[in-house]
Scaffold this active site. Sequence first.
Site, short mmCIF file in Angstrom:
data_model
loop_
_atom_site.label_atom_id
_atom_site.label_comp_id
_atom_site.label_asym_id
_atom_site.label_seq_id
_atom_site.Cartn_x
_atom_site.Cartn_y
_atom_site.Cartn_z
CB CYS A 1 39.30 44.96 23.44
SG CYS A 1 39.52 43.28 22.87
CB SER A 2 43.96 46.14 23.90
OG SER A 2 43.50 45.50 25.08
CB CYS A 3 43.22 40.96 20.62
SG CYS A 3 41.56 40.63 21.25
CB CYS B 1 42.58 44.39 18.83
SG CYS B 1 41.11 43.91 19.77
#
Lengths: 222, 112, 107
Positions: free
Chosen positions: A123-125, A120
């Site tokens: 962000c941090s999906c 991702c």
Amino acid sequence: MTHTEHDHDHNEHDHPHAEINQTEKPTYYDMLETAIRELLIERKLFEADEIRRQIEVLDSRTPALGAKVVARAWIDPNFRKRLLANGRTACEEDFGITFYDDTELIVLENTDKVHNLIVCTLCSCYPRPVLGLPPDWYKLKPYRARAVSEPRKVLAEFGTTIPDDVEVRVSDSTAMVRYLVLPKRPKGTETFTEEELADLVTRDAMIGVVEPKLENGSAAHV
Amino acid sequence: MTARPAPKSLQIVSAFGEAPIFKAGDEVRIADRMPVGHYRVPRYLRKKIGRVEAVVEPAFVDNEEEGYGRNAGSRRHYYRIAFPMIELWPDYTGSPKDGLRIEVFESWIERV
Amino acid sequence: MSDSSELVIRLPNDIGGMPADPINPIDHDLAPWEKRCHALADVLDFHKIINTEEKRCGVEALGAEMIGKLSYYERWIVAFSNILLRKGILTPTDIALKMKEVAARYS
């Protein structure tokens, strides 16, 4: 959270503030979290029990869950087909995995022609319902910046070499879709039970940065 | 869409945004925009040409609007789009077979 | 100084394809407050008090310096505070007084 399987830098944190001594006064951010949470509960926007319950939800999701899904897909062609057609419904129906974050799941099958990698960049999906929370390196700049533009170099840093005639296919999560890599079943595991197969499947294999290997955790068979 | 096609005689008309505008196989370009504020289309995709691999169902709220607290409203489709790495990174040094997949909201996609 | 519009146009979290260091495959067990912060984020989203996308937007709005210096959950809790203030759900005084109350528990 599980620790990385890699054997260096176990003690290095993404930030020095992460060092917390429980006998001392909490950090500014720790107290800010307490203040915000208590204020919202006092205003009856939600109940304290909801936070407690959600911590239990988070604790119940670990890479071991994803490993069970992968092992089932390796031994049950019908499940594999349904998993690849709709990852979310197959996980819901056969494992009771709830998608509490209301995400969809696309399961990416590694084959002799394609090796999948998930990232991702924005962000941090991450497939949290199936794998739990992502490791720190997944959320930090080096992986997020480079996995999309030089995935083979990133894979090499994890000790993974993919032949040039195999496509490296990177999936970058941006919206409500999450991904889970279905690795290739290692050769020599024909006699393994579903449980023994699940033991071979690591978090990093389901992100796509490594391939499951027989020597990683199959001591019973070696 | 997975629904069975309606008989022609019924002439059902869907509302704007209900049916996906693009379909699997379409060649598309990601818009070249420089917005102020929240976006979910990374810079590296702008102006790049790819191919729709799949329509993501169901239709969903625009996550750029959600970023400002709009939890409902106009729903459109996201598309899973395939790009060759060489299209995204002209200096790409991996295999020419390598590629990228990413979900992009309908409002960012142009027909080539 | 180069064209400042780049600071407006590129969000600080939009880093795909940028030059970066080798991967350092680190991880850590979450501190109790970090796990509570994650649970708080989920509950805020369930109730659409702050949805997940507002959280991402709120983290971006912290700016490059804070994003670079704060840890992951530090960014989240500061972003939540800002959003709750902006929405008028909490006031600066509410947070200030509650933080004093929390700190007093440890003195």
